[in-house]
Write a protein that holds these residues in place. Structure first.
Motif, PDB file in Angstrom:
ATOM      1  N   ALA A 131       2.940  -4.357  -1.259  1.00  0.00           N
ATOM      2  CA  ALA A 131       4.135  -4.184  -0.580  1.00  0.00           C
ATOM      3  C   ALA A 131       3.792  -2.393  -0.300  1.00  0.00           C
ATOM      4  CB  ALA A 131       5.285  -4.413  -1.384  1.00  0.00           C
ATOM      5  N   GLU A 132       3.579  -1.840  -1.188  1.00  0.00           N
ATOM      6  CA  GLU A 132       3.248  -0.143  -0.753  1.00  0.00           C
ATOM      7  C   GLU A 132       2.497  -0.152   0.232  1.00  0.00           C
ATOM      8  OE1 GLU A 132       2.331   1.367  -4.322  1.00  0.00           O
ATOM      9  OE2 GLU A 132       4.256   1.074  -5.357  1.00  0.00           O
ATOM     10  N   LYS A 172       1.631  -2.197   2.654  1.00  0.00           N
ATOM     11  CA  LYS A 172       1.906  -2.765   3.838  1.00  0.00           C
ATOM     12  C   LYS A 172       2.972  -1.685   4.325  1.00  0.00           C
ATOM     13  CE  LYS A 172       1.479  -7.748   3.408  1.00  0.00           C
ATOM     14  NZ  LYS A 172       1.926  -9.084   2.980  1.00  0.00           N
ATOM     15  N   LYS A 173       3.900  -1.264   3.574  1.00  0.00           N
ATOM     16  CA  LYS A 173       4.958  -0.201   4.112  1.00  0.00           C
ATOM     17  C   LYS A 173       4.281   1.084   4.714  1.00  0.00           C
ATOM     18  CE  LYS A 173       9.074   2.344   2.681  1.00  0.00           C
ATOM     19  NZ  LYS A 173       8.798   3.403   3.455  1.00  0.00           N
ATOM     20  N   ASP A 218       1.244   1.360   5.983  1.00  0.00           N
ATOM     21  CA  ASP A 218       0.694   0.672   7.233  1.00  0.00           C
ATOM     22  C   ASP A 218       1.713   0.890   8.416  1.00  0.00           C
ATOM     23  OD1 ASP A 218      -1.716   0.553   6.349  1.00  0.00           O
ATOM     24  OD2 ASP A 218      -1.704  -1.374   5.962  1.00  0.00           O
ATOM     25  N   ARG A 219       3.066   0.107   8.175  1.00  0.00           N
ATOM     26  CA  ARG A 219       4.069   0.122   9.018  1.00  0.00           C
ATOM     27  C   ARG A 219       4.446   1.473   9.469  1.00  0.00           C
ATOM     28  NH1 ARG A 219       6.265  -3.634   5.434  1.00  0.00           N
ATOM     29  NH2 ARG A 219       7.897  -2.213   4.936  1.00  0.00           N
ATOM     30  N   ASP A 220       4.734   2.419   8.329  1.00  0.00           N
ATOM     31  CA  ASP A 220       5.356   3.810   8.483  1.00  0.00           C
ATOM     32  C   ASP A 220       4.206   4.561   9.402  1.00  0.00           C
ATOM     33  OD1 ASP A 220       7.326   3.210   7.088  1.00  0.00           O
ATOM     34  OD2 ASP A 220       6.577   4.298   5.204  1.00  0.00           O
TER      35      ASP A 220
END
Length: 62
Positions: free
Chosen positions: A42-43, A45-46, A48-50
């Motif tokens: 989750a960290e 993925k976050k 990457d999104r940021d």
């Protein structure tokens, strides 16, 4: 003169050291609980999104 070395025992000792090192690597890679793996996922993925959210897109970029 040097000491007499039993090659069979030396080879076994070398194999044990190599196996111990490999086991230590595996403990690091696979020794996490499912919750820990999901948390790390989750960290990532976050992050990457940021990063994608802050990307500067020019007129020539798709």
């Amino acid at each position: 003169m040097g000491d007499v070395v039993n090659l069979r025992l030396a080879r076994k000792c070398q194999d044990r050291r190599r196996d111990d090192a490999k086991a230590a690597e595996h403990r690091l890679a696979y020794g996490m609980t499912k919750a820990e793996r999901r948390s790390i996922e989750a960290e990532q993925k976050k992050a990457d999104r940021d990063l994608d959210a802050r990307r500067i897109v020019g007129p020539d970029d798709p």
